[in-house]
Design a protein around this motif. Structure first.
Motif, short mmCIF file in Angstrom:
data_model
loop_
_atom_site.label_atom_id
_atom_site.label_comp_id
_atom_site.label_asym_id
_atom_site.label_seq_id
_atom_site.Cartn_x
_atom_site.Cartn_y
_atom_site.Cartn_z
N GLN A 1 -8.78 -16.54 29.15
CA GLN A 1 -8.48 -15.19 28.70
C GLN A 1 -8.69 -15.04 27.21
O GLN A 1 -9.26 -14.05 26.74
N VAL A 2 -8.26 -16.04 26.45
CA VAL A 2 -8.35 -15.97 24.99
C VAL A 2 -9.80 -15.83 24.54
O VAL A 2 -10.10 -15.13 23.56
N GLU A 3 -10.73 -16.46 25.27
CA GLU A 3 -12.15 -16.37 24.90
C GLU A 3 -12.62 -14.92 24.83
O GLU A 3 -13.49 -14.58 24.03
N GLN A 4 -12.03 -14.05 25.65
CA GLN A 4 -12.46 -12.66 25.69
C GLN A 4 -12.03 -11.87 24.45
O GLN A 4 -12.53 -10.79 24.19
N TRP A 5 -11.09 -12.41 23.68
CA TRP A 5 -10.50 -11.67 22.57
C TRP A 5 -10.87 -12.21 21.20
O TRP A 5 -10.38 -11.73 20.18
N THR A 6 -11.75 -13.22 21.16
CA THR A 6 -12.12 -13.82 19.88
C THR A 6 -13.51 -14.44 19.99
O THR A 6 -13.95 -14.80 21.08
N ASN A 7 -14.18 -14.55 18.85
CA ASN A 7 -15.46 -15.26 18.80
C ASN A 7 -15.27 -16.73 18.45
O ASN A 7 -16.24 -17.48 18.40
N ALA A 8 -14.04 -17.13 18.18
CA ALA A 8 -13.76 -18.52 17.82
C ALA A 8 -13.88 -19.43 19.03
O ALA A 8 -13.80 -18.99 20.18
N SER A 9 -14.05 -20.72 18.76
CA SER A 9 -14.01 -21.72 19.83
C SER A 9 -12.59 -21.84 20.35
O SER A 9 -11.62 -21.63 19.61
N VAL A 10 -12.45 -22.20 21.63
CA VAL A 10 -11.14 -22.34 22.25
C VAL A 10 -11.02 -23.74 22.84
O VAL A 10 -11.88 -24.17 23.62
N VAL A 11 -9.95 -24.44 22.47
CA VAL A 11 -9.66 -25.76 23.00
C VAL A 11 -8.38 -25.67 23.81
O VAL A 11 -7.37 -25.16 23.33
N ASN A 12 -8.42 -26.16 25.02
CA ASN A 12 -7.26 -26.13 25.91
C ASN A 12 -6.37 -27.34 25.64
O ASN A 12 -6.75 -28.48 25.90
N ALA A 13 -5.17 -27.08 25.13
CA ALA A 13 -4.20 -28.16 24.89
C ALA A 13 -3.16 -28.22 26.00
O ALA A 13 -2.09 -28.79 25.82
N GLY A 14 -3.49 -27.63 27.15
CA GLY A 14 -2.60 -27.63 28.31
C GLY A 14 -2.30 -26.22 28.76
O GLY A 14 -1.72 -25.44 28.00
N GLU B 1 -5.73 -11.58 18.56
CA GLU B 1 -6.60 -10.74 17.75
C GLU B 1 -6.11 -10.64 16.31
O GLU B 1 -6.91 -10.58 15.37
N THR B 2 -4.80 -10.66 16.12
CA THR B 2 -4.24 -10.63 14.77
C THR B 2 -4.58 -11.90 14.01
O THR B 2 -5.02 -11.85 12.85
N ILE B 3 -4.39 -13.05 14.66
CA ILE B 3 -4.70 -14.32 13.99
C ILE B 3 -6.20 -14.42 13.73
O ILE B 3 -6.63 -14.86 12.66
N ALA B 4 -7.01 -14.01 14.71
CA ALA B 4 -8.47 -14.09 14.56
C ALA B 4 -8.95 -13.26 13.36
O ALA B 4 -9.90 -13.64 12.67
N ALA B 5 -8.28 -12.14 13.11
CA ALA B 5 -8.67 -11.28 11.99
C ALA B 5 -8.44 -11.94 10.64
O ALA B 5 -9.00 -11.51 9.62
N MET B 6 -7.63 -13.00 10.61
CA MET B 6 -7.38 -13.73 9.37
C MET B 6 -8.47 -14.76 9.09
O MET B 6 -8.50 -15.36 8.01
N GLY B 7 -9.36 -14.97 10.05
CA GLY B 7 -10.46 -15.89 9.88
C GLY B 7 -10.18 -17.25 10.47
O GLY B 7 -9.70 -18.16 9.79
N LYS C 1 9.28 -9.91 19.43
CA LYS C 1 9.45 -8.46 19.33
C LYS C 1 8.66 -7.72 20.41
O LYS C 1 8.60 -6.50 20.41
N GLY C 2 8.04 -8.50 21.29
CA GLY C 2 7.29 -7.89 22.39
C GLY C 2 5.79 -7.87 22.20
O GLY C 2 5.08 -7.26 23.02
N GLU C 3 5.27 -8.50 21.16
CA GLU C 3 3.82 -8.51 20.95
C GLU C 3 3.13 -9.26 22.08
O GLU C 3 3.57 -10.33 22.50
N SER C 4 2.03 -8.71 22.57
CA SER C 4 1.30 -9.32 23.68
C SER C 4 0.48 -10.51 23.20
O SER C 4 0.20 -10.66 21.99
N LEU C 5 0.07 -11.35 24.14
CA LEU C 5 -0.79 -12.49 23.82
C LEU C 5 -2.09 -12.00 23.19
O LEU C 5 -2.55 -12.56 22.19
N ARG C 6 -2.65 -10.94 23.75
CA ARG C 6 -3.92 -10.43 23.21
C ARG C 6 -3.75 -9.98 21.76
O ARG C 6 -4.58 -10.32 20.89
#
Length: 309
Positions: free
Chosen positions: A113-126, A91-97, A82-87
């Protein structure tokens, strides 16, 4: 580590630590009930913007065996359409915990980039053509266990063959293998080599076969090609495919590896199940233990590896 987005983020010492930890995870996976409560109460979200079978299922299995809660984000049925941005999506998923995001995306740099939008750890799967660090880690673990290398790869000769230009696996593998001390040679048509590399290259596969300890075959990534870079797949197989004659020319101890998915009849013109040195299915098995090690390193408390559920 807070994140695992590239091999350099771990470094040689970090790789060694994760490989040692993967030994413990492999032992867990051999138990009748292969599950420990190490990440109970933690939530891992798989966010895959590209198709995947091995990597996505491997991460999902790894998280479940550590007793983490799993969230799987399906792009095809999400608000991205529907046009939702990656950010906004992150941020929506992060708000769910969420405690960790496992990200696969067609654009290089997205995990940073994702690191800037969440306090969660980020693992690169490619990410794009850039990196696939957990694949490189499981490849190192497979070599270590198959060749009984308990520490470094000093003196090990590894040939990476095929479409290096478009391969994020190759980039991560080159970095990981050389950090551990291996001698890496790239074998490919000049049109399938990146513009600048720090390891030797050759266009003659037959010239290196007799000396290799590991023959690592890459898939021709035609979905990433915007131009014709080889005359034909038939000619590619003739010059760079693993034929029965080339398999016979390998040293008896040599390993044959492939990250999958495999183009049978192109880079692999022989049935790998008939080759004693093929460890392709072991790579898949080892991927679970290695990804368990990564998730535990990022999210674990250092305990609860011995207790079964």
């Amino acid at each position: 580590m807070k994140h695992f987005r590239s091999i350099d983020e771990a470094g040689a010492d970090g790789i060694a630590k994760l490989l040692d930890l993967a030994d413990h995870m492999a032992e867990v996976n051999r138990r009748p009930n292969p599950k420990v409560p190490a990440l109970r109460g933690r939530t891992v979200c798989n966010v895959f913007f590209e198709d995947s079978t091995r990597t996505r299922l491997s991460f999902e299995t790894a998280a479940k065996r550590l007793s983490a809660d799993i969230m799987n984000f399906a792009v095809s049925s999400s608000s991205v359409n529907k046009g939702e941005s990656l950010r906004d999506t992150i941020e929506t998923i992060a708000a769910m915990g969420v405690d960790a995001f496992v990200i696969r995306h067609g654009s290089s740099g997205v995990p940073w980039q994702v690191e800037q939008w969440t306090n969660a750890s980020v693992v690169n799967a490619g990410d794009g053509w850039h990196a696939h660090p957990t694949q490189a880690l499981l490849d190192c673990y497979t070599i270590r266990t198959a060749l009984n290398r308990t520490s470094s790869f000093d003196g090990l000769k590894i040939a990476i063959v095929g479409d290096v230009k478009h391969s994020r696996v190759a980039r991560s593998d080159i970095r990981a293998f050389t950090l551990l001390g291996a001698d890496v040679t790239l074998v490919a048509p000049r049109t399938l080599l990146p513009p600048a590399v720090d390891v030797p290259t050759t266009t003659d596969l037959d010239d290196v076969l007799a000396d290799v300890d590991v023959l690592y075959l890459l898939r021709m990534q035609q979905e990433r090609m915007t131009e014709s870079l080889v005359p034909s797949l038939r000619e590619y197989t003739t010059r760079f495919g693993l034929t029965p004659a080339r398999a016979a020319a390998l040293p008896e101890h040599a390993l044959i590896m492939h990250p999958g998915p495999m183009n049978r009849g192109v880079e692999m013109a022989v049935d790998p199940s008939e080759l004693p040195g093929a460890v392709i299915t072991q790579q898949v098995t080892n991927g679970i233990a290695v990804r368990m090690a990564v998730l535990f390193e990022l999210l674990g408390s250092g305990t609860d590896l011995e207790e079964n559920e």
